[in-house]
Each structure stands twice: as structure tokens, then as C-alpha cells.
Scaffold this motif. Structure first.
Motif, PDB file in Angstrom:
ATOM      1  N   LYS A   1       0.860  -1.185   0.000  1.00  0.00           N
ATOM      2  CA  LYS A   1       0.000   0.000   0.000  1.00  0.00           C
ATOM      3  C   LYS A   1       0.895   1.232   0.000  1.00  0.00           C
ATOM      4  O   LYS A   1       1.975   1.225   0.573  1.00  0.00           O
ATOM      5  N   GLN A   2       0.392   2.304  -0.630  1.00  0.00           N
ATOM      6  CA  GLN A   2       1.168   3.531  -0.697  1.00  0.00           C
ATOM      7  C   GLN A   2       0.265   4.705  -0.327  1.00  0.00           C
ATOM      8  O   GLN A   2      -0.857   4.810  -0.814  1.00  0.00           O
ATOM      9  N   TYR A   3       0.754   5.588   0.550  1.00  0.00           N
ATOM     10  CA  TYR A   3      -0.018   6.773   0.910  1.00  0.00           C
ATOM     11  C   TYR A   3       0.949   7.876   1.320  1.00  0.00           C
ATOM     12  O   TYR A   3       2.143   7.642   1.526  1.00  0.00           O
ATOM     13  N   GLY A   4       0.433   9.102   1.382  1.00  0.00           N
ATOM     14  CA  GLY A   4       1.270  10.259   1.658  1.00  0.00           C
ATOM     15  C   GLY A   4       0.734  11.116   2.794  1.00  0.00           C
ATOM     16  O   GLY A   4      -0.459  11.105   3.107  1.00  0.00           O
ATOM     17  N   ILE A   5       1.641  11.883   3.402  1.00  0.00           N
ATOM     18  CA  ILE A   5       1.310  12.804   4.492  1.00  0.00           C
ATOM     19  C   ILE A   5       2.023  14.122   4.214  1.00  0.00           C
ATOM     20  O   ILE A   5       3.196  14.137   3.820  1.00  0.00           O
ATOM     21  N   ARG A   6       1.316  15.248   4.433  1.00  0.00           N
ATOM     22  CA  ARG A   6       1.936  16.554   4.313  1.00  0.00           C
ATOM     23  C   ARG A   6       2.211  17.101   5.705  1.00  0.00           C
ATOM     24  O   ARG A   6       1.295  17.276   6.506  1.00  0.00           O
ATOM     25  N   HIS A   7       3.462  17.341   6.016  1.00  0.00           N
ATOM     26  CA  HIS A   7       3.854  17.940   7.285  1.00  0.00           C
ATOM     27  C   HIS A   7       4.015  19.447   7.101  1.00  0.00           C
ATOM     28  O   HIS A   7       3.856  19.982   6.000  1.00  0.00           O
ATOM     29  N   ASP A   8       4.359  20.140   8.179  1.00  0.00           N
ATOM     30  CA  ASP A   8       4.489  21.595   8.106  1.00  0.00           C
ATOM     31  C   ASP A   8       5.590  22.021   7.144  1.00  0.00           C
ATOM     32  O   ASP A   8       5.475  23.043   6.468  1.00  0.00           O
ATOM     33  N   ASN A   9       6.677  21.259   7.108  1.00  0.00           N
ATOM     34  CA  ASN A   9       7.826  21.726   6.335  1.00  0.00           C
ATOM     35  C   ASN A   9       8.297  20.743   5.264  1.00  0.00           C
ATOM     36  O   ASN A   9       9.330  20.955   4.639  1.00  0.00           O
ATOM     37  N   HIS A  10       7.584  19.647   5.058  1.00  0.00           N
ATOM     38  CA  HIS A  10       7.946  18.713   4.003  1.00  0.00           C
ATOM     39  C   HIS A  10       6.816  17.701   3.816  1.00  0.00           C
ATOM     40  O   HIS A  10       5.872  17.647   4.608  1.00  0.00           O
ATOM     41  N   SER A  11       6.935  16.910   2.769  1.00  0.00           N
ATOM     42  CA  SER A  11       5.982  15.834   2.523  1.00  0.00           C
ATOM     43  C   SER A  11       6.626  14.496   2.854  1.00  0.00           C
ATOM     44  O   SER A  11       7.856  14.359   2.890  1.00  0.00           O
ATOM     45  N   GLU A  12       5.768  13.497   3.090  1.00  0.00           N
ATOM     46  CA  GLU A  12       6.248  12.155   3.395  1.00  0.00           C
ATOM     47  C   GLU A  12       5.435  11.138   2.603  1.00  0.00           C
ATOM     48  O   GLU A  12       4.207  11.162   2.620  1.00  0.00           O
ATOM     49  N   SER A  13       6.137  10.266   1.897  1.00  0.00           N
ATOM     50  CA  SER A  13       5.497   9.178   1.179  1.00  0.00           C
ATOM     51  C   SER A  13       5.827   7.878   1.905  1.00  0.00           C
ATOM     52  O   SER A  13       6.999   7.623   2.233  1.00  0.00           O
ATOM     53  N   ILE A  14       4.811   7.059   2.160  1.00  0.00           N
ATOM     54  CA  ILE A  14       4.986   5.827   2.933  1.00  0.00           C
ATOM     55  C   ILE A  14       4.538   4.646   2.091  1.00  0.00           C
ATOM     56  O   ILE A  14       3.433   4.638   1.533  1.00  0.00           O
ATOM     57  N   LEU A  15       5.439   3.664   2.008  1.00  0.00           N
ATOM     58  CA  LEU A  15       5.127   2.412   1.326  1.00  0.00           C
ATOM     59  C   LEU A  15       4.960   1.341   2.401  1.00  0.00           C
ATOM     60  O   LEU A  15       5.900   1.040   3.144  1.00  0.00           O
ATOM     61  N   GLU A  16       3.761   0.781   2.501  1.00  0.00           N
ATOM     62  CA  GLU A  16       3.471  -0.229   3.517  1.00  0.00           C
ATOM     63  C   GLU A  16       3.527  -1.623   2.890  1.00  0.00           C
ATOM     64  O   GLU A  16       2.872  -1.899   1.881  1.00  0.00           O
ATOM     65  N   ILE A  17       4.319  -2.490   3.502  1.00  0.00           N
ATOM     66  CA  ILE A  17       4.393  -3.888   3.078  1.00  0.00           C
ATOM     67  C   ILE A  17       3.670  -4.703   4.136  1.00  0.00           C
ATOM     68  O   ILE A  17       4.075  -4.748   5.299  1.00  0.00           O
ATOM     69  N   ILE A  18       2.592  -5.364   3.747  1.00  0.00           N
ATOM     70  CA  ILE A  18       1.718  -6.050   4.702  1.00  0.00           C
ATOM     71  C   ILE A  18       2.319  -7.378   5.142  1.00  0.00           C
ATOM     72  O   ILE A  18       2.241  -7.749   6.314  1.00  0.00           O
ATOM     73  N   SER A  19       2.949  -8.096   4.232  1.00  0.00           N
ATOM     74  CA  SER A  19       3.560  -9.385   4.571  1.00  0.00           C
ATOM     75  C   SER A  19       4.827  -9.542   3.746  1.00  0.00           C
ATOM     76  O   SER A  19       4.774  -9.820   2.546  1.00  0.00           O
ATOM     77  N   ALA A  20       5.978  -9.340   4.398  1.00  0.00           N
ATOM     78  CA  ALA A  20       7.261  -9.282   3.692  1.00  0.00           C
ATOM     79  C   ALA A  20       7.859 -10.679   3.563  1.00  0.00           C
ATOM     80  O   ALA A  20       8.601 -11.136   4.429  1.00  0.00           O
ATOM     81  N   SER A  21       7.550 -11.353   2.483  1.00  0.00           N
ATOM     82  CA  SER A  21       8.180 -12.632   2.155  1.00  0.00           C
ATOM     83  C   SER A  21       9.493 -12.335   1.430  1.00  0.00           C
ATOM     84  O   SER A  21       9.785 -11.180   1.086  1.00  0.00           O
ATOM     85  N   PRO A  22      10.326 -13.355   1.179  1.00  0.00           N
ATOM     86  CA  PRO A  22      11.594 -13.103   0.477  1.00  0.00           C
ATOM     87  C   PRO A  22      11.429 -12.418  -0.872  1.00  0.00           C
ATOM     88  O   PRO A  22      12.359 -11.747  -1.337  1.00  0.00           O
ATOM     89  N   ASP A  23      10.261 -12.540  -1.526  1.00  0.00           N
ATOM     90  CA  ASP A  23      10.044 -11.853  -2.801  1.00  0.00           C
ATOM     91  C   ASP A  23      10.082 -10.339  -2.658  1.00  0.00           C
ATOM     92  O   ASP A  23      10.271  -9.624  -3.651  1.00  0.00           O
ATOM     93  N   TYR A  24       9.906  -9.851  -1.438  1.00  0.00           N
ATOM     94  CA  TYR A  24       9.851  -8.410  -1.202  1.00  0.00           C
ATOM     95  C   TYR A  24      11.191  -7.848  -0.735  1.00  0.00           C
ATOM     96  O   TYR A  24      11.304  -6.642  -0.503  1.00  0.00           O
ATOM     97  N   PHE A  25      12.189  -8.702  -0.568  1.00  0.00           N
ATOM     98  CA  PHE A  25      13.491  -8.231  -0.110  1.00  0.00           C
ATOM     99  C   PHE A  25      14.254  -7.612  -1.277  1.00  0.00           C
ATOM    100  O   PHE A  25      14.291  -8.172  -2.387  1.00  0.00           O
ATOM    101  N   GLY A  26      14.850  -6.442  -1.033  1.00  0.00           N
ATOM    102  CA  GLY A  26      15.620  -5.782  -2.078  1.00  0.00           C
ATOM    103  C   GLY A  26      15.668  -4.286  -1.865  1.00  0.00           C
ATOM    104  O   GLY A  26      15.382  -3.768  -0.770  1.00  0.00           O
ATOM    105  N   ASP A  27      16.025  -3.542  -2.925  1.00  0.00           N
ATOM    106  CA  ASP A  27      16.172  -2.088  -2.874  1.00  0.00           C
ATOM    107  C   ASP A  27      14.864  -1.390  -3.204  1.00  0.00           C
ATOM    108  O   ASP A  27      14.255  -1.666  -4.250  1.00  0.00           O
ATOM    109  N   TYR A  28      14.453  -0.483  -2.321  1.00  0.00           N
ATOM    110  CA  TYR A  28      13.291   0.378  -2.559  1.00  0.00           C
ATOM    111  C   TYR A  28      13.795   1.809  -2.719  1.00  0.00           C
ATOM    112  O   TYR A  28      14.454   2.347  -1.835  1.00  0.00           O
ATOM    113  N   SER A  29      13.485   2.394  -3.867  1.00  0.00           N
ATOM    114  CA  SER A  29      13.953   3.746  -4.181  1.00  0.00           C
ATOM    115  C   SER A  29      12.776   4.713  -4.189  1.00  0.00           C
ATOM    116  O   SER A  29      11.724   4.422  -4.761  1.00  0.00           O
ATOM    117  N   CYS A  30      13.004   5.853  -3.576  1.00  0.00           N
ATOM    118  CA  CYS A  30      12.051   6.960  -3.594  1.00  0.00           C
ATOM    119  C   CYS A  30      12.618   8.021  -4.538  1.00  0.00           C
ATOM    120  O   CYS A  30      13.683   8.585  -4.275  1.00  0.00           O
TER     121      CYS A  30
END
Length: 465
Positions: free
Chosen positions: A292-321
Motif C-alpha cells: 500500500k502507498q499513501y502520503g502525508i503533508r507535514h508543516d515543512n515537508h511531505s512524506e510518502s509511505i510504502l506499507e508492506i503487509i507481509s514481507a516474504s523473500p520476494d519483497y526483499f531488495g532495494d526500494y527507491s524513492c
């Protein structure tokens, strides 16, 4: 002659033989029959050559001149080589000089870092060794961490810049700021520069100079301080910063990966997994559904959050923003795994501190690899157990290791990786180099003589019976 007397005679021979096997004693030149022509300490260039010379006085005709390296086996016994290394050569004058001395010269060419050691000239009959300390000068290297260029931080954010150096002798580190002085509120502690609360006036290019007798190396970073509250309306390129560089997660566990970013105009953000673009939280070419992916706006910057619900070995690796606006692109990466992180290594003398992150299940073992600087591959390995008491945070473990406990004297390169119940993580991003001094506890005559005396005492008791 009785058996008991025969045994007593054998014991006496054993005692004399043990005494003969005692390591040759080191003496100062003025206390011995050997004159050291070479300085007691010589500094030589890497890939260069060196000449070591001693003069022996009043040697008996059958005495043997010995050259050796550290605590190793001899290099030469008179003219005979004891090692398979053609870089060493010997020249012993068979006849005495006018002053009654016999000269011995050992040369070494094509020197490399593994030759950094203490060498000894001596003879068997004089029972004397004279030390010559040879230091190999190796040009320094310097590497700045973080290695982003530019390195963009938020206003009032704490900042640490580390300058990792190698070289022999160990380089001295000096910090500078191009075009001005380092402000007094910025502290420098050895290889690290600390800013408690970054201000826009702190922006600039910071330079680390690493100096030793072989030369100088330089590492730089361009520090930029972004203030989201700046109301001037000035445009700015985007910046992006992951919360962590390594994200430990339990197998099939739940985890959030967070990326803070900003820019003017406001940039767009996208996520990539091992280089593949994620669309609405899913990769376009990889079968991953528990995102899942969602975002939050803070006072001085934005934040993007990537949620992994069940991290099996297929999900291991590099995540780039990756964030982009009309003035540029910025990207930061975090690595997700159930295995331990690449360890951070720091060295104080011969005491190595290894720090690594892992899921709460913990770290079980450190694999410590070591080699001489001129060797390739990592063949030599020592396993170090990690205990519960080494845990220093929820997902952090730290272990101190005294390298002199198991390494001989000389220079070594060190690499480490950590293991938990899921397996080994990656090795440290940077190896380190350590110089282990010679051991001071050289064996003396008392130990073998004491052992022989015990044998004699036991046999005398047998005779008494």
C-alpha cells in the motif's frame, strides 16, 4: 648403570636441550657484539626497496648469521634462504673488515604493505638479535559518508559527516570549509564533523584532508540546507531522504518504508523496487500484491509511505524513492531484508567495534574475515558469537573484538558480515585496515627450564623409591 640413573641422565639432557631452544634474546646494540649500521627505524615507499646492514664483531669461525622477520621463521641462515621469496637477497662478507667486523647486508625490493614489520639481524653463537623496524609508507585514501552530492538536509536537522581514511602510517585528518572557516558551533571529533542543528549559513563545501608521510588525499561533500519556511518563493530543486538505509523485517512481517521529500515547485514522487517502477503501490513487472502507498503533508515537508503487509523473500531488495520537479530529480534508497544489515566498523587501536541491525529475532554470529594487504579473496575466517547482552537497541547489536587476541603482529585488512537465523547479510560496505603490534610477552628461559626441572624432580623421586 641402573635404569633410574639412565633416566636421570636423559632428564639432564632434556633440560639442556630445552634451554637451547629458548628464543634468542634481544639486546641493544651497545650491549652486544653486533653493530647496527641501518637506523633502528626506516620508512620506505610502497613498491620501493630497502637495504639493512649489520656488522658482527669477533665471530667464531663456524658462527651462523641469521636474518628474520618478526616472530616468523628465519629469512636467511648465512647465505641459505629459508623462505620462497626472491625479493630478498643477502650479502655476507666472508672475511673480516679492517676494524675486525664481518658485514651482512639484506636487501628487499618491490616492497608491499605486507612487508611492514620488525626485522632482526643476529647470530647463533652471540645469542643476540638486533631489531630494525621497517614501516611501509602507503598513500592515503579518503571517503566521505554520506556520499551524496549534493547532500541536502532540512533546516535545524542534525548532521554528521564522516571521513573514512586508509593509509600507512594512519593518516591525520583535518577539516576545512571552502571559502571560509568552520563555524564555532560545529564540532570536529577526529574523522567526524557534527552539526547539532543545521542552519542555512552552514551550507557549503566541506573538505576532509587525510595526510601522512606518503602524501595527501581529499574527500568533499556539498552540504545544502533546505528551509521549507522560507517565504521568499525562491524555486529549489527537490530533495529526498529515506528514514533508514537498511530496513530489517521479520519473515512475513509488516513494515512501513518512509521517504521525506520537498522542493519548489512541489515535486512528484514515485517508488521503484530493484529498479522497476511501482504503480499505485505495485510494480509494473513484478508480482507483488501486499503493498500500500499513501502520503502525508507535514508543516515543512511531505512524506510518502510504502506499507508492506507481509514481507516474504520476494519483497526483499532495494526500494527507491524518486522525486522530480522542473529543476531536477532526487532519489534515495533503502534495503529491505530479514538478514542482518552490512555492519558498521570502527577501530580504536586493535579494538574493533562491529554494529549491525537485524529483526528483533537477533544476531547469532559475526563472521570476521582477515587477510594480508597483498592477498586476494577472503580465505581466513573467525566466527564470533553474539549474545543477548550485545543488543544495544530494538533492532541494533554491537560487539567489541580485540583483534590482537588472535592475529599475529603486522598489517591486516578486516571484513565482517553478520548472521541470524535467516542467514548471512551482506559484508560491511568498507573494509578496515589494522596494524597489530608485536606481542610484548616474549617467552623467556624460565618456562622451558621450569618444565625440565619438574621432570628432573619427578625422576629423583623415582630414584628415591
Amino acid at each position: 648403570m641402573s635404569l633410574a640413573h639412565n633416566l636421570l641422565g636423559a632428564a639432564c639432557i632434556l633440560a639442556l636441550t630445552s634451554a637451547a631452544l629458548i628464543p634468542l634474546k634481544e639486546r641493544k646494540p651497545e650491549d652486544s657484539k653486533i653493530k647496527l649500521v641501518t637506523p633502528s627505524q626506516v620508512d620506505v615507499d610502497n613498491h620501493g626497496e630497502v637495504r639493512m646492514e649489520c656488522i658482527f664483531y669477533n665471530l667464531v669461525w663456524d658462527d651462523i648469521i641469521v636474518w628474520k622477520k618478526g616472530n616468523d621463521e628465519p629469512i636467511f641462515m648465512d647465505h641459505d634462504s629459508a623462505i620462497d621469496d626472491t625479493r630478498f637477497a643477502i650479502d655476507n662478507e666472508e672475511t673480516e673488515n679492517a676494524d675486525g667486523g664481518r658485514k651482512s647486508v639484506m636487501t628487499l625490493e618491490r616492497i608491499d604493505s605486507s612487508d611492514d614489520n620488525t626485522y632482526y639481524c643476529g647470530s647463533v653463537e652471540t645469542n643476540t638479535f638486533i631489531p630494525i623496524r621497517m614501516r611501509v609508507k602507503i598513500h592515503p585514501t579518503a571517503r566521505m559518508t554520506p556520499d551524496h552530492w549534493p547532500y541536502i538536509v532540512l533546516n535545524l536537522q542534525p548532521v554528521s559527516l564522516k571521513c573514512s581514511v586508509t593509509g600507512n602510517p594512519l593518516p591525520k585528518i583535518n577539516w576545512f570549509k571552502e571559502g571560509g572557516q568552520i563555524p564555532p558551533h560545529i564540532s570536529v571529533q577526529g574523522d567526524t564533523l557534527h552539526i547539532m542543528s543545521a542552519q542555512k549559513s552552514d551550507a557549503g563545501i566541506y573538505v576532509c584532508h587525510a595526510n601522512n608521510t606518503a602524501g595527501t588525499a581529499i574527500a568533499k561533500t556539498d552540504l545544502r540546507v533546505h528551509d521549507p519556511h522560507d517565504i521568499t518563493g525562491a524555486v529549489s530543486p527537490p530533495w529526498a531522504r529515506m528514514a533508514v538505509g537498511y530496513a530489517p523485517v521479520a519473515m512475513n512481517g509488516r513494515i512501513n518504508i518512509s521517504c521525506s521529500y520537498d522542493g519548489n515547485p512541489s515535486p512528484t514522487v514515485e517508488w521503484l523496487f530493484n529498479g522497476a517502477k511501482l504503480t499505485h503501490g505495485r510494480p509494473t513487472n513484478v508480482g507483488m500484491n501486499n503493498l500500500k502507498q499513501y502520503g502525508i503533508r507535514h508543516d515543512n515537508h511531505s512524506e510518502s509511505i510504502l506499507e508492506i503487509i507481509s514481507a516474504s523473500p520476494d519483497y526483499f531488495g532495494d526500494y527507491s524513492c524518486k522525486v522530480t520537479n522542473e529543476h531536477g530529480t532526487a532519489k534515495d534508497v533503502t534495503y529491505l531484508s530479514a538478514m542482518p544489515s552490512p555492519p558498521d566498523l570502527s577501530l580504536d587501536g586493535t579494538r574493533l567495534t562491529v554494529t549491525a541491525q537485524a529483526p528483533p529475532t537477533g544476531i547469532e554470529e559475526l563472521a570476521l574475515f582477515f587477510r594480508k594487504p597483498n592477498e586476494s579473496g577472503w580465505i581466513n575466517k573467525k566466527s564470533i558469537a553474539v549474545a543477548k547482552g550485545d543488543q544495544t537497541g530494538e533492532k541494533t547489536w554491537s560487539k567489541q573484538i580485540n583483534l590482537s587476541d588472535f592475529l599475529e603482529s603486522g598489517q591486516f585488512e578486516i571484513q565482517v558480515q553478520a548472521r541470524n537465523n535467516y542467514g548471512y547479510g551482506n559484508k560491511a560496505n568498507d573494509m578496515i585496515r589494522v596494524t597489530v603490534p608485536e606481542k610484548s610477552d616474549v617467552p623467556t628461559a624460565s618456562a622451558p627450564m621450569a618444565a625440565s626441572s619438574s621432570v628432573i624432580a619427578a625422576l629423583l623421586l623415582l630414584i628415591g623409591r
